[in-house]
Design a protein around this motif. Structure first.
Motif, PDB file in Angstrom:
ATOM      1  N   LEU A  67      55.863  66.118  41.449  1.00  0.00           N
ATOM      2  CA  LEU A  67      54.874  67.161  41.170  1.00  0.00           C
ATOM      3  C   LEU A  67      53.732  66.603  40.319  1.00  0.00           C
ATOM      4  O   LEU A  67      52.556  66.909  40.551  1.00  0.00           O
ATOM      5  N   ASN A  68      54.089  65.768  39.366  1.00  0.00           N
ATOM      6  CA  ASN A  68      53.065  65.173  38.492  1.00  0.00           C
ATOM      7  C   ASN A  68      52.106  64.302  39.291  1.00  0.00           C
ATOM      8  O   ASN A  68      50.895  64.276  39.019  1.00  0.00           O
ATOM      9  N   LYS A  69      52.620  63.586  40.279  1.00  0.00           N
ATOM     10  CA  LYS A  69      51.760  62.763  41.133  1.00  0.00           C
ATOM     11  C   LYS A  69      50.795  63.629  41.924  1.00  0.00           C
ATOM     12  O   LYS A  69      49.618  63.275  42.108  1.00  0.00           O
ATOM     13  N   LEU A  70      51.277  64.771  42.404  1.00  0.00           N
ATOM     14  CA  LEU A  70      50.405  65.689  43.139  1.00  0.00           C
ATOM     15  C   LEU A  70      49.319  66.267  42.238  1.00  0.00           C
ATOM     16  O   LEU A  70      48.163  66.418  42.651  1.00  0.00           O
ATOM     17  N   VAL A  71      49.684  66.577  40.999  1.00  0.00           N
ATOM     18  CA  VAL A  71      48.717  67.097  40.031  1.00  0.00           C
ATOM     19  C   VAL A  71      47.596  66.081  39.814  1.00  0.00           C
ATOM     20  O   VAL A  71      46.406  66.420  39.820  1.00  0.00           O
ATOM     21  N   LYS A  72      47.967  64.822  39.627  1.00  0.00           N
ATOM     22  CA  LYS A  72      46.968  63.762  39.427  1.00  0.00           C
ATOM     23  C   LYS A  72      46.157  63.522  40.698  1.00  0.00           C
ATOM     24  O   LYS A  72      44.949  63.283  40.644  1.00  0.00           O
ATOM     25  N   LYS A  73      46.818  63.594  41.840  1.00  0.00           N
ATOM     26  CA  LYS A  73      46.144  63.369  43.123  1.00  0.00           C
ATOM     27  C   LYS A  73      44.991  64.351  43.322  1.00  0.00           C
ATOM     28  O   LYS A  73      43.916  63.985  43.802  1.00  0.00           O
ATOM     29  N   HIS A  74      45.207  65.602  42.924  1.00  0.00           N
ATOM     30  CA  HIS A  74      44.192  66.633  43.139  1.00  0.00           C
ATOM     31  C   HIS A  74      43.308  66.871  41.922  1.00  0.00           C
ATOM     32  O   HIS A  74      42.521  67.820  41.898  1.00  0.00           O
ATOM     33  N   GLY A  75      43.418  65.997  40.928  1.00  0.00           N
ATOM     34  CA  GLY A  75      42.533  66.088  39.763  1.00  0.00           C
ATOM     35  C   GLY A  75      42.755  67.328  38.930  1.00  0.00           C
ATOM     36  O   GLY A  75      41.812  67.821  38.281  1.00  0.00           O
ATOM     37  N   LEU A  76      43.972  67.860  38.910  1.00  0.00           N
ATOM     38  CA  LEU A  76      44.266  69.078  38.138  1.00  0.00           C
ATOM     39  C   LEU A  76      44.958  68.692  36.833  1.00  0.00           C
ATOM     40  O   LEU A  76      46.173  68.804  36.690  1.00  0.00           O
ATOM     41  N   ALA A  77      44.167  68.211  35.882  1.00  0.00           N
ATOM     42  CA  ALA A  77      44.719  67.797  34.594  1.00  0.00           C
ATOM     43  C   ALA A  77      45.444  68.975  33.958  1.00  0.00           C
ATOM     44  O   ALA A  77      44.841  70.012  33.690  1.00  0.00           O
ATOM     45  N   SER A  78      46.745  68.830  33.715  1.00  0.00           N
ATOM     46  CA  SER A  78      47.530  69.949  33.195  1.00  0.00           C
ATOM     47  C   SER A  78      47.117  70.336  31.780  1.00  0.00           C
ATOM     48  O   SER A  78      47.365  71.451  31.342  1.00  0.00           O
ATOM     49  N   ASP A  79      46.473  69.417  31.052  1.00  0.00           N
ATOM     50  CA  ASP A  79      46.067  69.701  29.669  1.00  0.00           C
ATOM     51  C   ASP A  79      45.118  70.888  29.592  1.00  0.00           C
ATOM     52  O   ASP A  79      45.166  71.683  28.666  1.00  0.00           O
ATOM     53  N   ARG A  80      44.217  71.011  30.565  1.00  0.00           N
ATOM     54  CA  ARG A  80      43.237  72.117  30.495  1.00  0.00           C
ATOM     55  C   ARG A  80      43.931  73.450  30.706  1.00  0.00           C
ATOM     56  O   ARG A  80      43.517  74.466  30.137  1.00  0.00           O
ATOM     57  N   PHE A  81      45.023  73.473  31.504  1.00  0.00           N
ATOM     58  CA  PHE A  81      45.762  74.718  31.685  1.00  0.00           C
ATOM     59  C   PHE A  81      46.596  75.006  30.447  1.00  0.00           C
ATOM     60  O   PHE A  81      46.785  76.148  30.058  1.00  0.00           O
TER      61      PHE A  81
END
Length: 345
Positions: free
Chosen positions: A324-338
């Motif tokens: 899941l973390n790889k997918l988050v990085k792949k799509h540029g969705l930095a979890s820190d902003r959420f």
């Protein structure tokens, strides 16, 4: 702290207070840099070109340039260039004498005269006709003009600020805007950053709007639910601050309780993907694009609900955390902003 340091801090606090009073609010680095540029050029009389997308606060920036300058005690006159008709252009800008034309029953001051000593904002300069561009270029050369029907040449003591939400260089390349006029406008430049690039400023502005509406409409204070803040932070804001303000007003007026929960409009990811289908695109390419869009939308919603907690998101989605973390990085969705969106400013 040295006296010099204390003095500098005092100036910064004073300018920050002035920007707040002028409704230029924000803490992001890109926005603070813009404010520092405005502060540095405010007391210079050279023409300024303010550029930026619709709703980014270009007129607020122009007002700041005026009210932070030595001309602050004189008028600030905004004019929409798209509303200047060619047949009345000189009359609108420079005024006219009585009897200058059929309906001129009395003498009238033009916009340049009304702004004497102060600032004239030429908004949406991209809407100027070729003739209007020629007339304005002539005035910008030496700030002299003659009212319609008049014999005496007048000189205008004022600062000119222009603003535009389009790429004027591109208009020049297409032959739609005079290059020499662009040179006259662009002696000094200010670019207002879009809201989507200002990070946490979105939440700060939203909260400020809610506070203002409570005072304006004499209603109890309302606050944003953490999930609403997360959605605000993830939205692209094509209408920028104006769009945000309108959304906050609607939500403030319609919310039943003191906590505002914004329900983002939902559309099927496949429908969104096929909105942009290219007839020459292969099936394989279209399928890959639709899957990528689904993944990004799903992850954005998941991270919004979990305030950026990847472990919790992995449990909900029943996917391995590292995958899941790889997918988050792949799509540029930095979890820190959420994650940060889940906390109030």
């Amino acid at each position: 702290m040295t006296d010099i340091g204390a003095s500098r801090q005092g100036r910064n606090e004073s300018s920050d207070s002035a920007f707040t009073r002028l409704n230029l609010l924000g803490e992001s680095l890109i926005f603070r840099k813009t404010l520092r540029i405005i502060e540095r050029i405010a007391d210079v009389d050279a023409t300024v070109l303010i550029q930026g997308e619709t709703g980014t606060g270009k007129e607020l920036a122009a007002r700041a340039l005026h009210y932070l300058s030595p001309r602050r005690e004189f008028p600030f006159i905004p004019v929409n260039c798209g509303a200047l008709p060619d047949n009345l252009l000189e009359s609108e800008l420079f005024g006219h004498e009585r009897g200058a034309f059929t309906d001129a029953k009395k003498a009238s001051r033009g916009l340049v005269s009304q702004a004497e000593g102060g600032t004239l904002l030429l908004d949406e300069v991209e809407a100027m006709t070729p003739r209007a561009q020629v007339v304005l270029l002539r005035f910008l050369q030496d700030h002299t003009y003659r009212p319609v029907g008049g014999r005496q040449i007048s000189s205008g003591d004022l600062r000119i600020i222009a603003s535009s939400n389009v790429d004027l260089e591109e208009m020049v390349r297409r032959g739609e805007f005079r290059r020499d006029l662009l040179f006259r406008f662009g002696i000094l430049n200010v670019t207002m950053p879009p809201l989507r690039e200002r990070g946490r400023d979105v939440a700060l502005l939203a909260e400020c709007f809610l506070d203002r509406f409570a005072t304006q409409y004499e209603r109890p204070q309302k606050r944003l639910h953490p999930s609403s803040i997360a959605w605000l932070m993830s939205h692209d804001w094509p209408g920028n601050i104006r769009e945000l303000e309108n959304l906050m007003l609607r939500e403030f007026l319609l919310a039943d309780g003191e906590v505002i929960q914004i329900a983002a409009p939902q559309r099927n990811a496949a429908d969104l993907a096929f909105d942009r289908i290219d007839v020459d695109e292969t099936f394989k390419s279209a399928k890959a694009r639709a899957i990528a869009l689904f993944e990004k939308n799903y992850l954005r919603h998941l991270l919004t609900e979990t305030c950026g907690n990847v472990s919790q998101a992995a449990r909900i989605s029943r996917k391995d955390r590292s995958t899941l973390n790889k997918l988050v990085k792949k799509h540029g969705l930095a979890s820190d902003r959420f994650r940060s969106a889940g906390r109030r400013p």
